[in-house]
Design a protein around this motif. Structure first.
Motif, PDB file in Angstrom:
ATOM      1  N   CYS A  25      -4.408   2.370 -41.233  1.00 39.72           N
ATOM      2  CA  CYS A  25      -3.795   1.127 -41.719  1.00 39.72           C
ATOM      3  C   CYS A  25      -2.276   1.252 -41.783  1.00 39.72           C
ATOM      4  O   CYS A  25      -1.538   0.319 -41.435  1.00 39.72           O
ATOM      5  CB  CYS A  25      -4.345   0.759 -43.083  1.00 39.72           C
ATOM      6  SG  CYS A  25      -6.092   0.267 -43.062  1.00 39.72           S
ATOM      7  N   GLN A  28      -0.503   0.815 -38.540  1.00 34.81           N
ATOM      8  CA  GLN A  28      -0.406  -0.570 -38.065  1.00 34.81           C
ATOM      9  C   GLN A  28       0.645  -1.385 -38.822  1.00 34.81           C
ATOM     10  O   GLN A  28       0.820  -2.566 -38.553  1.00 34.81           O
ATOM     11  CB  GLN A  28      -1.772  -1.262 -38.193  1.00 34.81           C
ATOM     12  CG  GLN A  28      -2.879  -0.616 -37.401  1.00 34.81           C
ATOM     13  CD  GLN A  28      -2.622  -0.668 -35.908  1.00 34.81           C
ATOM     14  OE1 GLN A  28      -2.074  -1.657 -35.396  1.00 34.81           O
ATOM     15  NE2 GLN A  28      -2.990   0.404 -35.207  1.00 34.81           N
ATOM     16  N   PHE A  29       1.298  -0.722 -39.787  1.00 29.58           N
ATOM     17  CA  PHE A  29       2.275  -1.442 -40.595  1.00 29.58           C
ATOM     18  C   PHE A  29       3.484  -1.838 -39.748  1.00 29.58           C
ATOM     19  O   PHE A  29       4.075  -1.010 -39.050  1.00 29.58           O
ATOM     20  CB  PHE A  29       2.715  -0.578 -41.775  1.00 29.58           C
ATOM     21  CG  PHE A  29       3.790  -1.214 -42.621  1.00 29.58           C
ATOM     22  CD1 PHE A  29       3.490  -2.272 -43.458  1.00 29.58           C
ATOM     23  CD2 PHE A  29       5.094  -0.757 -42.539  1.00 29.58           C
ATOM     24  CE1 PHE A  29       4.484  -2.861 -44.218  1.00 29.58           C
ATOM     25  CE2 PHE A  29       6.080  -1.346 -43.309  1.00 29.58           C
ATOM     26  CZ  PHE A  29       5.777  -2.396 -44.145  1.00 29.58           C
ATOM     27  N   ASN A  30       3.830  -3.116 -39.828  1.00 27.37           N
ATOM     28  CA  ASN A  30       4.993  -3.656 -39.106  1.00 27.37           C
ATOM     29  C   ASN A  30       5.608  -4.745 -39.974  1.00 27.37           C
ATOM     30  O   ASN A  30       4.998  -5.774 -40.223  1.00 27.37           O
ATOM     31  CB  ASN A  30       4.575  -4.228 -37.750  1.00 27.37           C
ATOM     32  CG  ASN A  30       5.774  -4.637 -36.919  1.00 27.37           C
ATOM     33  OD1 ASN A  30       6.916  -4.646 -37.376  1.00 27.37           O
ATOM     34  ND2 ASN A  30       5.507  -4.991 -35.657  1.00 27.37           N
ATOM     35  N   ASN A  33       5.481  -8.341 -38.702  1.00 29.01           N
ATOM     36  CA  ASN A  33       4.163  -8.987 -38.616  1.00 29.01           C
ATOM     37  C   ASN A  33       3.654  -9.281 -40.028  1.00 29.01           C
ATOM     38  O   ASN A  33       3.564  -8.391 -40.877  1.00 29.01           O
ATOM     39  CB  ASN A  33       3.185  -8.083 -37.868  1.00 29.01           C
ATOM     40  CG  ASN A  33       1.872  -8.793 -37.548  1.00 29.01           C
ATOM     41  OD1 ASN A  33       1.634  -9.914 -38.010  1.00 29.01           O
ATOM     42  ND2 ASN A  33       1.053  -8.135 -36.754  1.00 29.01           N
ATOM     43  N   SER A  35       0.701  -9.970 -40.980  1.00 32.92           N
ATOM     44  CA  SER A  35      -0.619  -9.373 -41.255  1.00 32.92           C
ATOM     45  C   SER A  35      -0.514  -7.934 -41.718  1.00 32.92           C
ATOM     46  O   SER A  35      -1.521  -7.322 -42.084  1.00 32.92           O
ATOM     47  CB  SER A  35      -1.496  -9.459 -40.006  1.00 32.92           C
ATOM     48  OG  SER A  35      -0.911  -8.719 -38.928  1.00 32.92           O
ATOM     49  N   SER A  36       0.671  -7.348 -41.704  1.00 27.13           N
ATOM     50  CA  SER A  36       0.839  -5.957 -42.127  1.00 27.13           C
ATOM     51  C   SER A  36       0.508  -5.779 -43.605  1.00 27.13           C
ATOM     52  O   SER A  36       0.150  -4.682 -44.047  1.00 27.13           O
ATOM     53  CB  SER A  36       2.269  -5.490 -41.853  1.00 27.13           C
ATOM     54  OG  SER A  36       2.533  -5.510 -40.467  1.00 27.13           O
ATOM     55  N   PHE A  39      -2.969  -4.612 -43.996  1.00 22.68           N
ATOM     56  CA  PHE A  39      -3.149  -3.193 -43.695  1.00 22.68           C
ATOM     57  C   PHE A  39      -2.684  -2.308 -44.861  1.00 22.68           C
ATOM     58  O   PHE A  39      -3.286  -1.285 -45.182  1.00 22.68           O
ATOM     59  CB  PHE A  39      -2.399  -2.815 -42.417  1.00 22.68           C
ATOM     60  CG  PHE A  39      -3.003  -3.394 -41.165  1.00 22.68           C
ATOM     61  CD1 PHE A  39      -4.224  -2.931 -40.686  1.00 22.68           C
ATOM     62  CD2 PHE A  39      -2.352  -4.405 -40.483  1.00 22.68           C
ATOM     63  CE1 PHE A  39      -4.769  -3.472 -39.539  1.00 22.68           C
ATOM     64  CE2 PHE A  39      -2.899  -4.946 -39.330  1.00 22.68           C
ATOM     65  CZ  PHE A  39      -4.128  -4.474 -38.853  1.00 22.68           C
ATOM     66  N   VAL A  40      -1.604  -2.734 -45.514  1.00 21.15           N
ATOM     67  CA  VAL A  40      -1.107  -1.968 -46.670  1.00 21.15           C
ATOM     68  C   VAL A  40      -2.117  -2.004 -47.808  1.00 21.15           C
ATOM     69  O   VAL A  40      -2.393  -0.989 -48.452  1.00 21.15           O
ATOM     70  CB  VAL A  40       0.260  -2.521 -47.131  1.00 21.15           C
ATOM     71  CG1 VAL A  40       0.693  -1.844 -48.432  1.00 21.15           C
ATOM     72  CG2 VAL A  40       1.305  -2.307 -46.053  1.00 21.15           C
TER      73      VAL A  40
END
Length: 282
Positions: A25, A28-30, A33, A35-36, A39-40
């Motif tokens: 996860c 995938q952090f950005n 974006n 949606s990050s 993931f956090v």
């Protein structure tokens, strides 16, 4: 309340899975974006799940509760994982010794005696041990001494009749009775009694001297009885042999005198002084 198996998984596998999810996860952090954020949150949740890891040592169990409700017991050894919200209480399943203090009680005949016991026990049902009694260790101590008092009053210290079971002369039977008495009292606490035996047994100090004299007198009487029985048998054998071999003829008066002399010789505590008759037999 009876013990049930609680939910748990292999802790090593669970830790690898949650760490892998958290790392995936975070990778995938950005910030660009939107949606990050999801993931956090998943990464934080995966790390929080690691709080469900716990260790179970050999011969130990973990009692699991959720918001005051019992949900099971985990006994599998090693690193385990369960729901992080579960409260885990450690319970030892190993054998333990309890040695009571010397207590003064009256035996079945009313004689004051001092007695103590050693009890070997272990937790058999973790749910009953935790939830049925307030403190199962204290419960074992108090109930063991209470059972010892009750059992001691049912048996005499010494055996007086041939078939009578006594505390001093029948240790195996008394130990079994004590074990049964304690087990009946501790069953509701999820405790199993493996062994119970008397570790100390004596008359109370105020009557110890008198009871010692009584024991000595009983021993002397028993020894005297055995000596007399043997002496009578030897006299009977001597008269029978004299009659069978026709060595000498004795009338009733002289038989009585001979029996008296033989009994004196055989039963006397000190050596007798013989008198030699150098004249006629009559």
């Amino acid at each position: 309340m009876k013990e049930i198996k609680g939910f748990s998984a292999n802790g090593y596998v669970a830790s690898v899975i949650f760490i892998a999810i958290a790392l995936a996860c975070l990778s995938q952090f950005n910030p660009v974006n939107g949606s990050s954020i999801l993931f956090v949150l998943l990464a934080v949740l995966s790390v929080a799940c690691l709080a469900g890891l716990f260790m179970v040592q050999p011969n130990q169990g973990r009692v699991l509760t959720l918001f005051g409700s019992y949900v099971g017991t985990v006994k599998e050894n090693g690193l385990r994982w369960t729901v992080p919200f579960f409260i885990r209480r450690n319970i030892s399943l190993r054998l333990r010794n309890f040695e009571s203090n010397k207590i003064k009680v009256n035996d079945a005949h009313g004689n004051p005696i001092e007695i103590a016991t050693v009890v070997v026990w272990s937790v058999n049902d973790t749910a009953e041990a935790v939830f049925e009694v307030d403190d199962y260790e204290s419960f074992v101590n108090i109930q063991s001494e209470a059972a010892l008092r009750n059992m001691s009053s049912a048996y005499p210290y010494d055996q007086h009749d041939g078939d009578e079971i006594a505390l001093r002369s029948h240790p195996i039977q008394v130990s079994e009775a004590l074990k049964t008495e304690i087990q009946d009292r501790l069953a509701k606490a999820g405790v199993k009694v493996h062994e119970a035996r008397i570790s100390h047994l004596a008359y109370a100090s105020e009557i110890a001297s008198a009871m010692l004299q009584r024991q000595q007198a009983s021993a002397i009487i028993a020894a005297r009885q055995k000596i007399v029985d043997g002496a009578v048998g030897m006299v009977e054998l001597a008269l029978s042999r004299l009659s069978e071999r026709e060595i000498v003829e004795l009338d009733e008066e002289r038989k009585a005198a001979m029996v008296s002399n033989l009994l004196v010789v055989l039963c006397a505590e000190q050596n007798t002084q013989p008198v030699v008759n150098a004249g006629s037999l009559y």
